[in-house]
Design an enzyme around this catalytic site. Sequence first.
Site, mmCIF file in Angstrom:
data_model
loop_
_atom_site.group_PDB
_atom_site.id
_atom_site.type_symbol
_atom_site.label_atom_id
_atom_site.label_comp_id
_atom_site.label_asym_id
_atom_site.label_seq_id
_atom_site.Cartn_x
_atom_site.Cartn_y
_atom_site.Cartn_z
ATOM 1 N N GLY A 150 -20.154 41.121 34.883
ATOM 2 C CA GLY A 150 -19.048 41.371 33.878
ATOM 3 C C GLY A 150 -17.888 41.579 34.603
ATOM 4 N N ASN A 151 -16.803 42.307 33.945
ATOM 5 C CA ASN A 151 -15.662 42.487 34.562
ATOM 6 C C ASN A 151 -14.931 43.489 33.528
ATOM 7 O OD1 ASN A 151 -13.682 41.074 32.449
ATOM 8 N ND2 ASN A 151 -14.599 39.448 33.030
ATOM 9 N N ARG A 152 -13.956 44.195 33.879
ATOM 10 C CA ARG A 152 -13.287 45.360 33.310
ATOM 11 C C ARG A 152 -12.371 45.367 32.155
ATOM 12 N NH1 ARG A 152 -13.102 49.192 38.234
ATOM 13 N NH2 ARG A 152 -11.027 50.073 37.049
ATOM 14 N N SER A 153 -12.432 43.981 31.732
ATOM 15 C CA SER A 153 -11.415 43.784 30.430
ATOM 16 C C SER A 153 -12.077 44.591 29.450
ATOM 17 C CB SER A 153 -11.503 42.239 30.059
ATOM 18 O OG SER A 153 -11.070 42.115 28.891
#
Length: 397
Positions: A206-209
């Site tokens: 995933g990512n930090r959004s």
Amino acid sequence: MLEGKEIVQGITGSIAAYKGADIASKLTQAGAAVSVVLTESAARFITPLTFESITGKKALSSLWENQPGVNHISLAEKADCILIAPATANIIAKIAGGFADDMLSCLVLARHAPVVIAPAMHTAMYENPVTQKNITRLEDLGFIIVEPGEGHLASGDYGRGRLADTGIILGTVKWVMGKGGDLAGKNIVITSGGTREPLDPVRYLGNRSSGKTGYFLAQAARDRGAMVTLVTTCEPSDEAVGIDVEYVETAREMLSSVNRAVENADCLIMAAAVADFRPAETHGSKIKKGVHELDIHLVSTVDILSQAKGKFIRVGFAAETENLEKGARDKLLSKGLDLVVANDVTQPGGGFGADSNRVSLLYKDGKIEKLSLMPKSILAHRILDAVKSIGLPGSGC
Ligand code: CTP
């Protein structure tokens, strides 16, 4: 968007009257001028003084109070919206029957503004066919009913009849008041959040959004009258009333939701942080730690913005850590965009997870607007202003 708007909030005799104070407070904080009208029974649960302290305006509880220039007609005339929260079975019956024997019922009869009614009562009273008929009658007449929630009631019973959560009521008021706004009739598709690409049943890449920017954009567009589809990986808040929310997890799911949604769109705003790669293989069971090394083979995802077909305004985001303008301009050209919202995700006070951001808007014609650090809720309106300035299809705007 509630700045300068006049809202009349009716409070009726329910144990949930105290929750009306929180609603009045949030409306006031959002910039609305809130005039509170209590029924006689409501004033037994909570005092007018509470509301006066919150709103800074005289709260009325009788038709016979002598307030120069303030009466049921003047309140009805200046109201942009009337909200009755909580609304008892009694006030619902009175309004449905056209009665006008107290301040609140009088002003509802005299009003031009939309009326939002949030019922709160015991399940037996709510489900009584008489109450249900009254509610249906009001809906047929154009009143907006906020369905009560289910849960523990003051009587100790469990059932439907609790006043809806404050967020749902506020979202409904904003949605109702936004109708006819400057984006009325426009169909806007917005994406938000970071996609999650599964590795096995418990893990994902995933990512930090945080999804905040896209969510504020969806709310802002809704508040300006647009029809909004939000394709998101994040749990939407209660306030997402009037927004068509599609929950997705992966880039592939987002791709098919976006392609469906843009069929009738005037604008696509891709605020989501879409994974560029996904694991080539998703393990059917949890990967155990018995190995010392693990190679994960990644394959590219489809670029949603580039492949979306149709004649609509395309807005992309460029999340960069270096060479902001060049990176953003390259994306504008390679993805065929009308506008790019470029932000340096490493800057203090902005970027992922923060409530504020500092961005530059890059237009197709080469123009660049450098915006100052501002709350994402305000930035959302600036981005919509920019979209409008480009010229939404089929309108004068
Ligand atoms: N985007 C997309 N589909 C993808 C990847 C990105 O539609 N598979 C969109 C994003 O939503 C954003 C824009 O393309 O609006 C730019 O995304 P960004 O992550 O900044 O750049 P990438 O195109 O992924 O390129 P890079 O990661 O190399 O900077």
